[in-house]
Design a protein around this motif. Structure first.
Motif, PDB file in Angstrom:
ATOM      1  N   VAL A   1       0.744  -1.115   0.066  1.00 55.02           N
ATOM      2  CA  VAL A   1      -0.010  -0.021  -0.135  1.00 55.02           C
ATOM      3  C   VAL A   1       0.979   1.284   0.006  1.00 55.02           C
TER       4      VAL A   1
ATOM      5  N   TYR B   1      -4.933  -5.112   6.857  1.00 52.90           N
ATOM      6  CA  TYR B   1      -3.499  -4.316   6.665  1.00 52.90           C
ATOM      7  C   TYR B   1      -2.642  -4.770   7.713  1.00 52.90           C
TER       8      TYR B   1
ATOM      9  N   ASP C   1     -11.482  -0.880  -0.563  1.00 56.30           N
ATOM     10  CA  ASP C   1      -9.922  -0.823   0.547  1.00 56.30           C
ATOM     11  C   ASP C   1     -10.253  -1.697   1.502  1.00 56.30           C
TER      12      ASP C   1
END
Length: 119
Positions: free
Chosen positions: A48, A93, A89
């Motif tokens: 990212v 993460y 999205d």
């Protein structure tokens, strides 16, 4: 022993913002870079944003202009400010860091934090 601990994930609506944090702790001599990756369901992990200590930050094309990576070197912490979030999205993460430690060079991963963006 070095570890990365992420925080800040959650459920938001499209267009909203979130800020992720990643704190490194342990026997740290030097942090060469701190980076963010993500893995969406059924997809491969992708980069990212990257923040090398002695180079410029870089972003995936899909997040340019919306996400900002920053670091607080005094706290060995990296942040990912995510604005104008989109359903695409949605992912886990992961924080990643390249660190010189008491045991030598290590590439370390955090446990991941889930970001869910609803439409």
């Amino acid at each position: 022993q070095v570890q990365l601990v992420e925080s800040g994930g959650g459920l938001v609506q499209a267009g909203e913002s979130l800020r992720l944090s990643c704190a490194a702790s342990g026997s740290i001599f030097t942090i060469y870079s701190m980076n963010w990756y993500r893995q969406a369901p059924g997809k491969q992990r992708e980069v990212v944003a990257t923040s090398p200590t002695r180079a410029t930050t870089k972003y995936a094309d899909s997040v340019k202009g919306r996400f900002t990576i920053s670091r607080d070197n005094a706290k060995n912490t990296a942040y990912l400010q995510m604005n104008s979030l989109k359903p695409e999205d949605t992912a886990v993460y992961y924080c990643n860091a390249a660190i010189e430690t008491g045991l030598g060079y290590l590439e370390v991963w955090g446990q991941g934090t889930l970001v869910t963006v609803s439409s």
